[in-house]
Scaffold this active site. Sequence first.
Site, PDB file in Angstrom:
ATOM      1  N   TYR A  44       2.102  -5.016   8.656  1.00  0.00           N
ATOM      2  CA  TYR A  44       2.106  -4.424   7.324  1.00  0.00           C
ATOM      3  C   TYR A  44       3.326  -4.917   6.544  1.00  0.00           C
ATOM      4  O   TYR A  44       4.264  -5.461   7.125  1.00  0.00           O
ATOM      5  CB  TYR A  44       2.127  -2.902   7.407  1.00  0.00           C
ATOM      6  CG  TYR A  44       0.905  -2.268   8.005  1.00  0.00           C
ATOM      7  CD1 TYR A  44      -0.344  -2.880   7.947  1.00  0.00           C
ATOM      8  CD2 TYR A  44       0.978  -1.025   8.627  1.00  0.00           C
ATOM      9  CE1 TYR A  44      -1.468  -2.280   8.493  1.00  0.00           C
ATOM     10  CE2 TYR A  44      -0.142  -0.406   9.174  1.00  0.00           C
ATOM     11  CZ  TYR A  44      -1.359  -1.040   9.110  1.00  0.00           C
ATOM     12  OH  TYR A  44      -2.468  -0.445   9.653  1.00  0.00           O
ATOM     13  N   SER A  45       3.325  -4.668   5.240  1.00  0.00           N
ATOM     14  CA  SER A  45       4.449  -5.161   4.438  1.00  0.00           C
ATOM     15  C   SER A  45       5.769  -4.570   4.900  1.00  0.00           C
ATOM     16  O   SER A  45       6.799  -5.239   4.819  1.00  0.00           O
ATOM     17  CB  SER A  45       4.213  -4.898   2.951  1.00  0.00           C
ATOM     18  OG  SER A  45       4.024  -3.524   2.705  1.00  0.00           O
ATOM     19  N   GLU A  46       5.762  -3.320   5.369  1.00  0.00           N
ATOM     20  CA  GLU A  46       6.954  -2.751   6.008  1.00  0.00           C
ATOM     21  C   GLU A  46       6.587  -1.779   7.110  1.00  0.00           C
ATOM     22  O   GLU A  46       5.516  -1.160   7.082  1.00  0.00           O
ATOM     23  CB  GLU A  46       7.857  -2.013   5.009  1.00  0.00           C
ATOM     24  CG  GLU A  46       8.864  -2.880   4.291  1.00  0.00           C
ATOM     25  CD  GLU A  46       8.371  -3.359   2.954  1.00  0.00           C
ATOM     26  OE1 GLU A  46       9.060  -4.193   2.332  1.00  0.00           O
ATOM     27  OE2 GLU A  46       7.293  -2.908   2.530  1.00  0.00           O
ATOM     28  N   THR A  47       7.504  -1.667   8.064  1.00  0.00           N
ATOM     29  CA  THR A  47       7.483  -0.610   9.069  1.00  0.00           C
ATOM     30  C   THR A  47       8.816   0.113   8.989  1.00  0.00           C
ATOM     31  O   THR A  47       9.875  -0.518   8.905  1.00  0.00           O
ATOM     32  CB  THR A  47       7.249  -1.175  10.474  1.00  0.00           C
ATOM     33  OG1 THR A  47       5.944  -1.762  10.533  1.00  0.00           O
ATOM     34  CG2 THR A  47       7.352  -0.096  11.544  1.00  0.00           C
ATOM     35  N   HIS A  74       7.352   2.973  -0.182  1.00  0.00           N
ATOM     36  CA  HIS A  74       6.099   3.438   0.414  1.00  0.00           C
ATOM     37  C   HIS A  74       6.270   3.765   1.892  1.00  0.00           C
ATOM     38  O   HIS A  74       5.657   4.715   2.396  1.00  0.00           O
ATOM     39  CB  HIS A  74       4.956   2.425   0.179  1.00  0.00           C
ATOM     40  CG  HIS A  74       4.852   1.327   1.183  1.00  0.00           C
ATOM     41  ND1 HIS A  74       5.561   0.151   1.089  1.00  0.00           N
ATOM     42  CD2 HIS A  74       4.110   1.231   2.327  1.00  0.00           C
ATOM     43  CE1 HIS A  74       5.244  -0.628   2.119  1.00  0.00           C
ATOM     44  NE2 HIS A  74       4.368   0.004   2.875  1.00  0.00           N
TER      45      HIS A  74
END
Length: 279
Positions: A44-47, A74
């Site tokens: 994903y774009s961030e964790t 997010h």
Amino acid sequence: MNTPTLRYSAFTTDPSGGNPAGVVLDARAMSDADMQRIATQVGYSETAFLLPRSDGAFDIRYYSPLAEVSFCGHATIAATVAHAERYGPGERLLHTRAGQVRVFVDEALMVTLVSVQPQVVPLGAGDLDRILAALGWRSDELDPALPPALAYAGAWHPVIFTATRARLAQLDYDFDALAALMAQRAWTTVNLVWRESAQTFHARNPFPPGGVVEDPATGAAAAALGAYLAVHDALPAQRAFTIHQGDDLGRPSRLAVAVPQDPRAGIRVGGTAVKIEAS
């Protein structure tokens, strides 16, 4: 290491919408390399990685598939909802690499984060030209009432307003060229925006530094946009507005932004998140 990696989608109540984020609720036993490896695997774009502190607050780290980032809105929403589902609503104090971020969670698991002190500075003409060249956009397609600038509320974002929704819908950019420029300038996303009305904005956020073509919802950029609008005297009377993001990706997201009379107190960004069940 048996700490599970959860998956939530933020700024939506539908798992097929919003922006997905990985969440690790207790990463105290993890090294930086562990966190980066997990974020890369999740994709994903961030964790977000929470590290509970003895004083009841949390350190929090954010990793894209390629690198650590200073702040991610997010993933903050996702991590806070995941934590509140297990430990109840209330206030959390997060110590991010960008500074302290207060987060409030109500009984309905609606989250409001308060950003670090924002900044807005000019965007150099040369950098604007390079961005437009990478996007394949022309300068006469921009909104002349809202000039390009750089804005910060935990991460830096060029903010560029297009004059039409149709221009915003057509996003097919030179990934490598934009990634190179953003790496040179330490920008997180480019916030491309169209103003539908005083209370409603539409945004798209290319995110090549994270190895992601586009972010479906970008809380840090939403906060930065609030700071930008305050500086340019472009806020509605109630100083609150909604951002529609992710629609062009088929992952609709809704971000609620509120700007206090003194923006230095931090921009408020609100939303919720929903768990993504394992397939």
